[in-house]
Design a protein around this motif. Structure first.
Motif, PDB file in Angstrom:
ATOM      1  N   LEU A 105      58.807  73.632  64.232  1.00  0.00           N
ATOM      2  CA  LEU A 105      59.364  72.288  64.063  1.00  0.00           C
ATOM      3  C   LEU A 105      58.270  71.242  63.873  1.00  0.00           C
ATOM      4  CD1 LEU A 105      62.201  72.300  66.769  1.00  0.00           C
ATOM      5  CD2 LEU A 105      62.497  72.294  64.296  1.00  0.00           C
ATOM      6  N   GLU A 106      57.136  71.450  64.530  1.00  0.00           N
ATOM      7  CA  GLU A 106      56.071  70.456  64.475  1.00  0.00           C
ATOM      8  C   GLU A 106      55.241  70.550  63.202  1.00  0.00           C
ATOM      9  OE1 GLU A 106      55.291  70.001  69.295  1.00  0.00           O
ATOM     10  OE2 GLU A 106      53.928  71.168  68.048  1.00  0.00           O
ATOM     11  N   THR A 107      55.127  71.730  62.640  1.00  0.00           N
ATOM     12  CA  THR A 107      54.216  71.918  61.506  1.00  0.00           C
ATOM     13  C   THR A 107      54.910  71.848  60.152  1.00  0.00           C
ATOM     14  OG1 THR A 107      54.483  74.330  61.727  1.00  0.00           O
ATOM     15  CG2 THR A 107      52.621  73.297  62.873  1.00  0.00           C
ATOM     16  N   LYS A 108      56.215  72.039  60.124  1.00  0.00           N
ATOM     17  CA  LYS A 108      56.934  72.054  58.843  1.00  0.00           C
ATOM     18  C   LYS A 108      57.709  70.759  58.683  1.00  0.00           C
ATOM     19  CE  LYS A 108      57.212  77.092  58.795  1.00  0.00           C
ATOM     20  NZ  LYS A 108      58.086  78.291  58.762  1.00  0.00           N
ATOM     21  N   GLY A 109      57.265  69.946  57.734  1.00  0.00           N
ATOM     22  CA  GLY A 109      57.877  68.636  57.543  1.00  0.00           C
ATOM     23  C   GLY A 109      59.328  68.701  57.136  1.00  0.00           C
ATOM     24  N   TYR A 110      59.695  69.708  56.347  1.00  0.00           N
ATOM     25  CA  TYR A 110      61.077  69.770  55.878  1.00  0.00           C
ATOM     26  C   TYR A 110      62.036  70.056  57.030  1.00  0.00           C
ATOM     27  CZ  TYR A 110      60.876  74.915  56.037  1.00  0.00           C
ATOM     28  OH  TYR A 110      60.770  76.223  56.440  1.00  0.00           O
ATOM     29  N   LEU A 111      61.559  70.757  58.075  1.00  0.00           N
ATOM     30  CA  LEU A 111      62.421  70.990  59.242  1.00  0.00           C
ATOM     31  C   LEU A 111      62.660  69.682  60.002  1.00  0.00           C
ATOM     32  CD1 LEU A 111      61.106  74.385  60.676  1.00  0.00           C
ATOM     33  CD2 LEU A 111      63.153  73.959  59.309  1.00  0.00           C
ATOM     34  N   LYS A 112      61.636  68.835  60.096  1.00  0.00           N
ATOM     35  CA  LYS A 112      61.826  67.531  60.726  1.00  0.00           C
ATOM     36  C   LYS A 112      62.853  66.707  59.947  1.00  0.00           C
ATOM     37  CE  LYS A 112      57.049  67.207  62.429  1.00  0.00           C
ATOM     38  NZ  LYS A 112      55.819  66.384  62.417  1.00  0.00           N
ATOM     39  N   THR A 113      62.740  66.742  58.623  1.00  0.00           N
ATOM     40  CA  THR A 113      63.671  65.981  57.794  1.00  0.00           C
ATOM     41  C   THR A 113      65.087  66.515  57.925  1.00  0.00           C
ATOM     42  OG1 THR A 113      61.899  65.514  56.213  1.00  0.00           O
ATOM     43  CG2 THR A 113      64.147  65.207  55.457  1.00  0.00           C
ATOM     44  N   LEU A 114      65.248  67.838  57.927  1.00  0.00           N
ATOM     45  CA  LEU A 114      66.575  68.430  58.075  1.00  0.00           C
ATOM     46  C   LEU A 114      67.189  68.065  59.425  1.00  0.00           C
ATOM     47  CD1 LEU A 114      66.136  72.013  56.532  1.00  0.00           C
ATOM     48  CD2 LEU A 114      67.414  70.072  55.586  1.00  0.00           C
ATOM     49  N   LEU A 115      66.374  68.099  60.476  1.00  0.00           N
ATOM     50  CA  LEU A 115      66.885  67.753  61.801  1.00  0.00           C
ATOM     51  C   LEU A 115      67.322  66.295  61.853  1.00  0.00           C
ATOM     52  CD1 LEU A 115      67.359  68.682  64.717  1.00  0.00           C
ATOM     53  CD2 LEU A 115      65.009  68.007  65.237  1.00  0.00           C
ATOM     54  N   LEU A 116      66.525  65.411  61.264  1.00  0.00           N
ATOM     55  CA  LEU A 116      66.889  63.997  61.226  1.00  0.00           C
ATOM     56  C   LEU A 116      68.166  63.784  60.429  1.00  0.00           C
ATOM     57  CD1 LEU A 116      66.265  61.018  61.787  1.00  0.00           C
ATOM     58  CD2 LEU A 116      64.851  61.020  59.721  1.00  0.00           C
ATOM     59  N   LEU A 117      68.279  64.433  59.270  1.00  0.00           N
ATOM     60  CA  LEU A 117      69.491  64.298  58.453  1.00  0.00           C
ATOM     61  C   LEU A 117      70.718  64.815  59.191  1.00  0.00           C
ATOM     62  CD1 LEU A 117      68.193  65.329  54.906  1.00  0.00           C
ATOM     63  CD2 LEU A 117      68.961  63.067  55.638  1.00  0.00           C
ATOM     64  N   LEU A 118      70.533  65.895  59.947  1.00  0.00           N
ATOM     65  CA  LEU A 118      71.650  66.447  60.720  1.00  0.00           C
ATOM     66  C   LEU A 118      72.126  65.440  61.757  1.00  0.00           C
ATOM     67  CD1 LEU A 118      73.281  69.115  61.168  1.00  0.00           C
ATOM     68  CD2 LEU A 118      71.648  69.663  62.967  1.00  0.00           C
ATOM     69  N   VAL A 119      71.187  64.816  62.455  1.00  0.00           N
ATOM     70  CA  VAL A 119      71.544  63.820  63.464  1.00  0.00           C
ATOM     71  C   VAL A 119      72.212  62.610  62.813  1.00  0.00           C
ATOM     72  CG1 VAL A 119      70.617  62.227  65.175  1.00  0.00           C
ATOM     73  CG2 VAL A 119      69.753  64.560  65.059  1.00  0.00           C
ATOM     74  N   LEU A 120      71.658  62.142  61.705  1.00  0.00           N
ATOM     75  CA  LEU A 120      72.238  60.987  61.020  1.00  0.00           C
ATOM     76  C   LEU A 120      73.622  61.311  60.476  1.00  0.00           C
ATOM     77  CD1 LEU A 120      69.160  59.541  59.072  1.00  0.00           C
ATOM     78  CD2 LEU A 120      70.041  58.907  61.321  1.00  0.00           C
TER      79      LEU A 120
END
Length: 831
Positions: free
Chosen positions: A213-228
């Protein structure tokens, strides 16, 4: 509501009991922006008496690396300030459980008004298999999703007593560096450290997930989009719930009052909706005590009428407890049964409120209310309606009111209308809370927030959102004109929110709880599969009205992501273009201009470094204040930051510059509502205390570095010296180490501090600056896409984000200070 109870949220700060202290020039920020490298805290000591004075002296003489107080305190907040409900007695828990009826279960409690009418609009009743199959579907839908999933699992995944999508996200952000929101720095990311015990396979798996989660930027973006996305659907629910609940309650008049047709139904529903949204500005505090009794009476009516119908018509419908009738139902009706499955989803509308409203209650109280009151009453209500339908299959269109004994129609109609309004009120309040949390985490444009109660911080009112919801509700009622059509749109938003919660709770299980892999995977496999089936069923209704929540969710998702994206770029630009310390040293203590008495409070988002907008003030103003304080309003991923841990102070430049940084930290549930005069007084007092503590620390170090001076210290002095560093056998955070001046020694160190001419000079200069007045220096930063940027980026930044910034609440509007005390400067960043 009394005028004094209405408080508009401002960007000033809560009361201060203690402040963090700075250090000498060799004590600097953990991220190295203003000095120093990464830090290591003092170790833990089990016995203060065993910690010798000589050992302490050696540690201080070596000037150990220190953990920044922002890091230490943020991690301690997570576990130290949750809801302390362990001492509540059983009777107290029962009282809280009673209150949950009026807030948490209004939406789910009103579902018997429309569930069977929607189900049997898709599947006509031809035999008892149709009735028993639909009843069995409803029973097991309630048993699997609200009871098994939420009551026994999801409620435990709370963030120190707070529930909801953003609460889960903030909980994950504290254990992994996944936060893409603005105003976050490496100092905050230290909060993600695991507090792990033994090396187990679950630990290794959790560390692997954390690293991914910390090293892959697309996972951070997917998690944020999921929350939004989940938050957007909750806001969509705030539109559909009032329309559906009110219209369902009013539909009872269609068969009872002659001439009450569709037009009258629509008009009366609109009148009630307008009244409902018009009273939002008064808050729910003065009428909230009525909610629980009304809903308790409503649930009692549901259960009583259900028992009456069971005994009078057909008690054998209890056979629906056998899930085999679900199989028979699908075998008999095939495609029609699949369409009816979307109607069954309506029986669990509001299940997410059990988790989202957790912050006002406790896990045990919500569990008790559902298992002892809500669940049995709903089962009796649906069984009673099914028993009535076995004898009157043509009554499915208005099954609820037809199954009510004629002599009880009007009392039940009044209670149903009140229950529908309460259910709508709960969803509207939840929408306000979601928007406020999104604003706090940098995912929604700034809007005016009014706190309608001084006693309960969760009671807020957002005018723009309120009137938007009202207009959308009126449009939905006017366009669809029937509860059946609104029901087609209603289910998609509910199932979408539930699926988001399933994903996030699964991540919590793997990352934080370190649950056994088999058990952790069972959760999404079981509940995720059920929710996926329901989602596929409701998606078949897209052309019949299901597009409405998708449009609402897409609209809010787009707004939130654009705001977050633009804010992140703006913040990154400010970090990149901040003024270097070398340049400040070249300017000298006069800053290349004239220093006049006064205090300048420069509001900015940086938690370290000097913002570039400060250079604009130096170039624009003919003189600058003798004391400069960089004020940063910062949100950390916790629900509430205690007031005594609110402020952190640092010295930015050498002492003769008289420049400081004040970081005011807030949680996403915190309230900012102080008057500017109170804030100014608190800031001055805090700054004075900071200067005294800093001088005391310098005097302490110089004393310990001088062996001759140490040799005259007494044993009592040693204990006093250790007191601010060690407390209750555990490491104390930096403010705790340096702030408790009342327990610091009153020996030669204190005496030398009082005689310190540098301290007296600074205090005198501060008093002179205070007498000259405070000025608020506000930075207005804008961002523009570079000419060589792609078209989409130019569209998003130059037009959409710029439009949101122009029309959102400006920084000056959030400060309750006279305009004559405000100076603004603008700056454009190219991204």
């Amino acid at each position: 509501m009394d005028e004094e109870d209405r408080i508009e949220e401002a960007s000033s700060n809560s009361s201060l009991r203690r402040v963090g202290t700075g250090s000498s020039s060799d004590r600097r920020w953990v991220d190295g922006s203003e000095v120093g490298s990464e830090t290591v805290p003092f170790p833990e000591f089990k016995d203060v008496a065993d910690y010798s004075f000589g050992n302490l002296r050696r540690r201080l003489m070596k000037k150990p690396k220190r953990a920044d107080s922002l890091d230490v305190e943020a991690m301690e907040i997570a576990g130290a300030h949750g809801h302390d409900l362990k001492e509540i007695s059983l009777l107290g828990t029962i009282g809280i459980a009673f209150q949950t009826l009026g807030v948490v279960y209004g939406d789910m409690g009103t579902s018997p008004l429309y569930v069977f009418s929607d189900v049997f609009s898709k599947v006509p009743i031809r035999s008892e298999v149709d009735v028993l199959g639909a009843l069995s579907l409803v029973i097991y839908t309630i048993a699997v999703i609200p009871l098994a999933k939420y009551v026994f699992v999801v409620l435990k995944a709370n963030d120190n007593g707070e529930g909801g999508t953003f609460a889960l996200y903030s909980l994950i952000c504290r254990y992994a560096k996944v936060n893409k929101l603005p105003n976050q720095q490496p100092a905050d990311e230290q909060i993600s450290s695991f507090r792990l015990k033994l090396p187990t396979p679950e630990l290794e798996r959790a560390l692997g997930i954390k690293e991914a989660l910390e090293t892959k930027g697309y996972l951070k973006t997917l998690l944020l989009l999921l929350v939004l996305m989940g938050t957007s659907m909750i806001i969509g629910d705030g539109i559909l719930t009032p329309a559906m609940s009110v219209m369902s309650a009013m539909s009872g008049l269609q068969g009872e009052v002659e001439g009450f047709g569709t037009n009258a139904l629509v008009l009366s529903s609109i009148v009630i909706l307008v009244a409902l949204f018009s009273i939002q500005r008064f808050g729910t505090g003065k009428v909230g005590f009525l909610f629980a009794p009304v809903l308790a009476l409503w649930f009692f009516s549901l259960g009583s009428i259900g028992i009456y119908n069971l005994l009078k018509y057909d008690i054998t419908v209890v056979r629906a407890l056998n899930p085999y009738y679900i199989v028979l139902f699908f075998n008999k009706n095939s495609k029609q049964a699949w369409s009816a499955l979307g109607g069954c989803v309506l029986c669990i509308t509001g299940a997410e409120a059990m988790f989202a409203d957790l912050g006002h209650f406790s896990v045990r109280s919500i569990q008790m209310a559902f298992t002892c009151v809500v669940f049995p009453c709903l089962l009796l209500a649906y069984m009673g309606q099914a028993a009535y339908l076995t004898q009157h299959p043509d009554a499915s269109a208005r099954i609820f009111y037809d199954s009510v004994p004629e002599s009880l129609f009007w009392p039940v109609f009044v209670i149903a209308t009140l229950a529908a309004m309460i259910a709508s009120q709960a969803m509207i309040s939840a929408t306000f809370s979601c928007v406020k949390q999104a604003m706090a985490l940098g995912c929604f444009p700034r809007l005016k927030i009014i706190h309608t109660s001084r006693k309960r911080m969760g009671q807020i009112y957002i005018p723009v959102i309120n009137w938007f919801l009202m207009i959308m509700c009126i449009l939905v009622v006017s366009i669809f004109r029937s509860t059946t059509h609104i029901a087609n749109a209603y289910g998609i938003a509910e199932v979408g929110v539930m699926m988001v919660s399933t994903v996030l709770v699964t991540l919590v299980m793997l990352l934080i709880w370190q649950t056994n892999l088999f058990l952790a995977l069972c959760f999404p496999l079981v509940f995720g599969s059920v929710e996926t089936i329901y989602l596929l069923a409701v998606l078949t209704k897209i052309l019949e009205g299901g597009w409405v929540p998708l449009v609402f969710a897409t609209f809010f998702l787009t707004i939130m992501y654009i705001w977050n994206y633009g804010s992140v770029l703006k913040y990154q630009s400010e970090v990149r273009e901040r003024i270097s310390m070398d340049f400040m040293r070249e300017l000298g203590s006069t800053l290349g201009t004239i220093r006049i008495p006064g205090i300048g409070l420069l509001y900015n988002e940086l938690v370290q470094g000097i913002p570039s907008i400060f250079g604009q003030f130096l170039l624009t103003l003919p003189a600058i204040h003798s004391t400069i304080v960089f004020v940063c309003i910062k949100y950390v991923p916790v629900p509430v930051v205690p007031q005594e841990e609110r402020f952190l102070f640092r010295r930015v430049c050498p002492k003769d510059y008289h420049m400081f940084r004040c970081i005011a930290r807030y949680g996403y549930k915190d309230v900012r509502k102080e008057d500017s005069r109170v804030f100014e007084q608190l800031l001055i007092e805090s700054l004075e205390k900071f200067l005294r503590c800093e001088a005391l620390e310098d005097a302490l170090e110089s004393t310990l570095n001088d062996p001759d001076r140490v040799s005259v210290a007494s044993d009592t002095y040693t204990d006093d010296l250790m007191a601010p560093l060690i407390h209750r056998g555990k490491q104390r955070s930096e403010p705790e180490q340096e702030l408790d001046t009342d327990v610091l020694p009153s020996s030669s160190v204190g005496a030398s501090m009082e005689e310190d001419p540098a301290l007296e000079y600074e205090l005198a200069a501060l008093r002179e600056a205070t007498d000259s007045g405070l000025t608020y220096l506000l930075a207005h930063g804008d961002v523009r896409a570079k000419k060589n940027s792609i078209f989409v980026k130019k569209l998003v930044i130059n037009y959409l984000y710029a439009f949101l910034r122009r029309n959102c609440r400006a920084g000056a509007a959030n400060l309750t200070v006279p305009h004559m005390n405000i100076l603004q400067a603008g700056m454009t960043y190219m991204v």
